[in-house]
Design a protein around this motif. Structure first.
Motif, PDB file in Angstrom:
ATOM      1  N   SER A  30       0.810  -1.211   0.000  1.00 28.44           N
ATOM      2  CA  SER A  30       0.000   0.000   0.000  1.00 28.44           C
ATOM      3  C   SER A  30       0.839   1.253   0.000  1.00 28.44           C
ATOM      4  CB  SER A  30      -0.904   0.017   1.237  1.00 28.44           C
ATOM      5  OG  SER A  30      -1.606   1.231   1.304  1.00 28.44           O
ATOM      6  N   ASP A  31       0.312   2.274  -0.628  1.00 30.09           N
ATOM      7  CA  ASP A  31       1.003   3.554  -0.614  1.00 30.09           C
ATOM      8  C   ASP A  31       0.199   4.598   0.145  1.00 30.09           C
ATOM      9  OD1 ASP A  31       0.030   4.793  -3.930  1.00 30.09           O
ATOM     10  OD2 ASP A  31      -1.113   3.920  -2.278  1.00 30.09           O
ATOM     11  N   TYR A  32      -0.784   4.147   0.927  1.00 33.49           N
ATOM     12  CA  TYR A  32      -1.676   5.100   1.574  1.00 33.49           C
ATOM     13  C   TYR A  32      -2.147   4.533   2.902  1.00 33.49           C
ATOM     14  CZ  TYR A  32      -5.746   8.219   2.010  1.00 33.49           C
ATOM     15  OH  TYR A  32      -6.676   9.137   2.442  1.00 33.49           O
ATOM     16  N   PHE A  33      -2.018   5.332   3.971  1.00 33.83           N
ATOM     17  CA  PHE A  33      -2.396   4.894   5.312  1.00 33.83           C
ATOM     18  C   PHE A  33      -3.310   5.941   5.940  1.00 33.83           C
ATOM     19  CE2 PHE A  33       0.488   1.334   5.623  1.00 33.83           C
ATOM     20  CZ  PHE A  33       1.446   1.654   4.680  1.00 33.83           C
ATOM     21  N   ILE A  34      -4.194   5.448   6.802  1.00 32.63           N
ATOM     22  CA  ILE A  34      -5.226   6.316   7.359  1.00 32.63           C
ATOM     23  C   ILE A  34      -5.398   6.017   8.846  1.00 32.63           C
ATOM     24  CG2 ILE A  34      -7.616   7.126   7.063  1.00 32.63           C
ATOM     25  CD1 ILE A  34      -7.508   5.123   4.489  1.00 32.63           C
ATOM     26  N   TRP A  35      -5.710   7.038   9.603  1.00 36.29           N
ATOM     27  CA  TRP A  35      -6.142   6.863  10.982  1.00 36.29           C
ATOM     28  C   TRP A  35      -7.600   7.281  11.102  1.00 36.29           C
ATOM     29  CZ3 TRP A  35      -3.974   4.305  14.884  1.00 36.29           C
ATOM     30  CH2 TRP A  35      -2.595   4.068  14.870  1.00 36.29           C
ATOM     31  N   TYR A  36      -8.378   6.406  11.774  1.00 30.22           N
ATOM     32  CA  TYR A  36      -9.776   6.693  12.048  1.00 30.22           C
ATOM     33  C   TYR A  36     -10.012   6.707  13.550  1.00 30.22           C
ATOM     34  CZ  TYR A  36     -11.283   5.936   7.179  1.00 30.22           C
ATOM     35  OH  TYR A  36     -11.473   6.040   5.820  1.00 30.22           O
ATOM     36  N   LYS A  37     -10.975   7.512  13.961  1.00 33.60           N
ATOM     37  CA  LYS A  37     -11.391   7.579  15.359  1.00 33.60           C
ATOM     38  C   LYS A  37     -12.840   7.123  15.427  1.00 33.60           C
ATOM     39  CE  LYS A  37     -12.422  11.108  18.904  1.00 33.60           C
ATOM     40  NZ  LYS A  37     -12.431  12.583  19.172  1.00 33.60           N
ATOM     41  N   GLN A  38     -13.121   6.201  16.345  1.00 36.51           N
ATOM     42  CA  GLN A  38     -14.491   5.751  16.493  1.00 36.51           C
ATOM     43  C   GLN A  38     -14.960   5.972  17.928  1.00 36.51           C
ATOM     44  OE1 GLN A  38     -15.350   1.624  15.645  1.00 36.51           O
ATOM     45  NE2 GLN A  38     -17.547   1.962  15.663  1.00 36.51           N
ATOM     46  N   GLU A  39     -15.881   6.892  18.080  1.00 36.08           N
ATOM     47  CA  GLU A  39     -16.473   7.145  19.389  1.00 36.08           C
ATOM     48  C   GLU A  39     -17.614   6.165  19.613  1.00 36.08           C
ATOM     49  OE1 GLU A  39     -16.412  11.638  20.449  1.00 36.08           O
ATOM     50  OE2 GLU A  39     -16.646  11.540  18.277  1.00 36.08           O
ATOM     51  N   SER A  40     -17.961   5.992  20.862  1.00 35.98           N
ATOM     52  CA  SER A  40     -18.973   5.012  21.235  1.00 35.98           C
ATOM     53  C   SER A  40     -20.281   5.262  20.493  1.00 35.98           C
ATOM     54  CB  SER A  40     -19.215   5.067  22.748  1.00 35.98           C
ATOM     55  OG  SER A  40     -20.190   4.120  23.126  1.00 35.98           O
ATOM     56  N   ASP A  49      -4.437  11.233   7.159  1.00 39.05           N
ATOM     57  CA  ASP A  49      -3.883  10.192   6.298  1.00 39.05           C
ATOM     58  C   ASP A  49      -2.458  10.571   5.898  1.00 39.05           C
ATOM     59  OD1 ASP A  49      -5.742  11.221   3.265  1.00 39.05           O
ATOM     60  OD2 ASP A  49      -4.310  12.294   4.516  1.00 39.05           O
ATOM     61  N   ILE A  50      -1.760   9.597   5.334  1.00 40.37           N
ATOM     62  CA  ILE A  50      -0.397   9.842   4.885  1.00 40.37           C
ATOM     63  C   ILE A  50      -0.077   8.898   3.737  1.00 40.37           C
ATOM     64  CG2 ILE A  50       0.634   8.235   6.552  1.00 40.37           C
ATOM     65  CD1 ILE A  50       2.991  10.263   6.775  1.00 40.37           C
ATOM     66  N   ARG A  51       0.647   9.411   2.769  1.00 37.40           N
ATOM     67  CA  ARG A  51       1.072   8.579   1.648  1.00 37.40           C
ATOM     68  C   ARG A  51       2.486   8.108   1.886  1.00 37.40           C
ATOM     69  NH1 ARG A  51      -2.916   8.607  -1.881  1.00 37.40           N
ATOM     70  NH2 ARG A  51      -4.339  10.371  -1.890  1.00 37.40           N
ATOM     71  N   SER A  52       2.855   7.050   1.216  1.00 33.00           N
ATOM     72  CA  SER A  52       4.131   6.409   1.512  1.00 33.00           C
ATOM     73  C   SER A  52       5.334   7.231   1.055  1.00 33.00           C
ATOM     74  CB  SER A  52       4.191   5.021   0.868  1.00 33.00           C
ATOM     75  OG  SER A  52       4.041   5.116  -0.532  1.00 33.00           O
ATOM     76  N   ASN A  53       5.107   8.277   0.295  1.00 31.60           N
ATOM     77  CA  ASN A  53       6.230   9.130  -0.107  1.00 31.60           C
ATOM     78  C   ASN A  53       6.538  10.193   0.954  1.00 31.60           C
ATOM     79  OD1 ASN A  53       3.971  10.660  -0.493  1.00 31.60           O
ATOM     80  ND2 ASN A  53       4.547  11.424  -2.517  1.00 31.60           N
ATOM     81  N   MET A  54       5.826  10.119   2.079  1.00 28.94           N
ATOM     82  CA  MET A  54       6.036  11.039   3.184  1.00 28.94           C
ATOM     83  C   MET A  54       6.349  10.236   4.437  1.00 28.94           C
ATOM     84  SD  MET A  54       2.711  13.467   2.529  1.00 28.94           S
ATOM     85  CE  MET A  54       3.127  14.611   3.823  1.00 28.94           C
ATOM     86  N   ASP A  55       7.026  10.863   5.406  1.00 32.84           N
ATOM     87  CA  ASP A  55       7.245  10.174   6.676  1.00 32.84           C
ATOM     88  C   ASP A  55       6.584  10.889   7.842  1.00 32.84           C
ATOM     89  OD1 ASP A  55      10.740  11.268   6.728  1.00 32.84           O
ATOM     90  OD2 ASP A  55       8.867  12.371   6.981  1.00 32.84           O
ATOM     91  N   LYS A  56       6.007  12.051   7.578  1.00 28.93           N
ATOM     92  CA  LYS A  56       5.347  12.794   8.640  1.00 28.93           C
ATOM     93  C   LYS A  56       4.306  13.715   8.036  1.00 28.93           C
ATOM     94  CE  LYS A  56       6.384  16.004  12.443  1.00 28.93           C
ATOM     95  NZ  LYS A  56       7.467  16.733  13.149  1.00 28.93           N
ATOM     96  N   ARG A  57       3.182  13.794   8.738  1.00 27.89           N
ATOM     97  CA  ARG A  57       2.150  14.730   8.317  1.00 27.89           C
ATOM     98  C   ARG A  57       1.444  15.244   9.559  1.00 27.89           C
ATOM     99  NH1 ARG A  57      -3.159  14.125   4.518  1.00 27.89           N
ATOM    100  NH2 ARG A  57      -3.229  16.302   3.856  1.00 27.89           N
ATOM    101  N   GLN A  58       1.215  16.556   9.581  1.00 32.28           N
ATOM    102  CA  GLN A  58       0.596  17.154  10.757  1.00 32.28           C
ATOM    103  C   GLN A  58      -0.780  17.695  10.444  1.00 32.28           C
ATOM    104  OE1 GLN A  58       4.026  19.766  11.884  1.00 32.28           O
ATOM    105  NE2 GLN A  58       3.768  18.838  13.886  1.00 32.28           N
ATOM    106  N   GLY A  59      -1.663  17.553  11.444  1.00 29.64           N
ATOM    107  CA  GLY A  59      -2.979  18.155  11.357  1.00 29.64           C
ATOM    108  C   GLY A  59      -3.180  19.015  12.586  1.00 29.64           C
ATOM    109  N   GLN A  60      -4.421  19.244  12.918  1.00 27.22           N
ATOM    110  CA  GLN A  60      -4.709  20.031  14.106  1.00 27.22           C
ATOM    111  C   GLN A  60      -4.577  19.144  15.336  1.00 27.22           C
ATOM    112  OE1 GLN A  60      -8.641  21.720  14.187  1.00 27.22           O
ATOM    113  NE2 GLN A  60      -8.139  23.162  15.790  1.00 27.22           N
ATOM    114  N   ARG A  61      -3.584  19.322  16.108  1.00 24.74           N
ATOM    115  CA  ARG A  61      -3.260  18.555  17.320  1.00 24.74           C
ATOM    116  C   ARG A  61      -2.873  17.103  17.055  1.00 24.74           C
ATOM    117  NH1 ARG A  61      -6.034  16.950  21.513  1.00 24.74           N
ATOM    118  NH2 ARG A  61      -8.098  17.089  20.554  1.00 24.74           N
ATOM    119  N   VAL A  62      -2.871  16.681  15.825  1.00 20.96           N
ATOM    120  CA  VAL A  62      -2.489  15.306  15.502  1.00 20.96           C
ATOM    121  C   VAL A  62      -1.339  15.277  14.504  1.00 20.96           C
ATOM    122  CG1 VAL A  62      -4.752  14.311  15.990  1.00 20.96           C
ATOM    123  CG2 VAL A  62      -4.235  15.118  13.677  1.00 20.96           C
TER     124      VAL A  62
END
Lengths: 111, 113
Positions: A30-40, A49-62
């Motif tokens: 895969s060249d694409y990875f994702i983080w999901y949050k699931q609340e109750s 998300d981040i693609r494999s051509n990157m090693d770091k990606r920033q969002g708001q507080r994440v």
């Protein structure tokens, strides 16, 4: 085979501290990875998300970090808040556009 | 803009009965996916529609499950007859294109007794 998994099923963090949730994958094309949050009682919510051509990606507080050498993905949450309590899933999308999910890590915020 | 909506949100049926879950994707999204999570395990892929066509149904567990997307808009997932192990939460998701972000609905929570 290909798999995505998590090191810790439950993570307890003091409110205000930083949280780090880890994910290991193996034998992935895969060249694409994702983080999901699931609340109750809710569905998975896209975080970052981040693609494999990157090693770091920033969002708001994440921040998502990708280490392709050791096939490791992590999600860092800065200044953890009570609203961050949830189950966090790492996932990856393969060439067939199928998303594969890990088992999930429950993040518990201590007051 | 409305998100992915699913109906019913919760359903309790007896073993052997039939249940039909409905998903309305985000308007304009050609790609529609069904996933499910059973017994606290991983979220598992079931199938993927592109418009009205089944792009990938490799995750469908058996022939008791039937998914349709007539007209390429909303989709239904029918379980007939339902078994105890079908209990879990069924998620629908959609995306604009095959490489765009996938957005999930709140899920349909199914309990088979």
């Amino acid at each position: 085979g290909e798999s995505v998994g998590l090191h810790l099923p439950t993570l307890s963090v003091q409110e205000g501290d930083n949280s780090i949730i880890n994910c290991a994958y193996s034998n992935s094309a895969s060249d694409y990875f994702i983080w999901y949050k699931q609340e109750s009682g809710k569905g998975p919510q896209f975080i970052i998300d981040i693609r494999s051509n990157m090693d770091k990606r920033q969002g708001q507080r994440v921040t998502v970090l990708l280490n392709k050498t050791v096939k490791h993905l992590s999600l860092q949450i800065a200044a953890t808040q009570p609203g961050d309590s949830a189950v966090y899933f790492c996932a990856w999308r393969n060439r067939d556009d199928k998303i594969i999910f890990g088992k999930g890590t429950r993040l518990h915020i201590l007051p | 803009e409305a998100g992915v909506t699913q109906f019913p949100s919760h359903s309790v049926i007896e073993k052997g009965q039939t249940v039909t879950l409905r998903c309305d994707p985000i308007s304009g999204h050609d790609n529609l996916y069904w996933y499910r999570r059973v017994m606290g395990k991983e979220i598992k892929f079931l199938l993927h529609f592109v418009k009205e066509s089944k792009q990938d149904e490799s995750g469908m567990p058996n022939n008791r499950f039937l998914a349709e997307r007539t007209g390429g808009t909303y989709s239904t997932l029918k379980v007939q007859p339902a078994e105890l192990e079908d209990s879990g939460v069924y998620f629908c998701a959609s995306s604009l294109g095959w490489r765009n972000t996938i957005y999930f609905g709140e899920g349909s929570w199914l309990t088979v007794v």
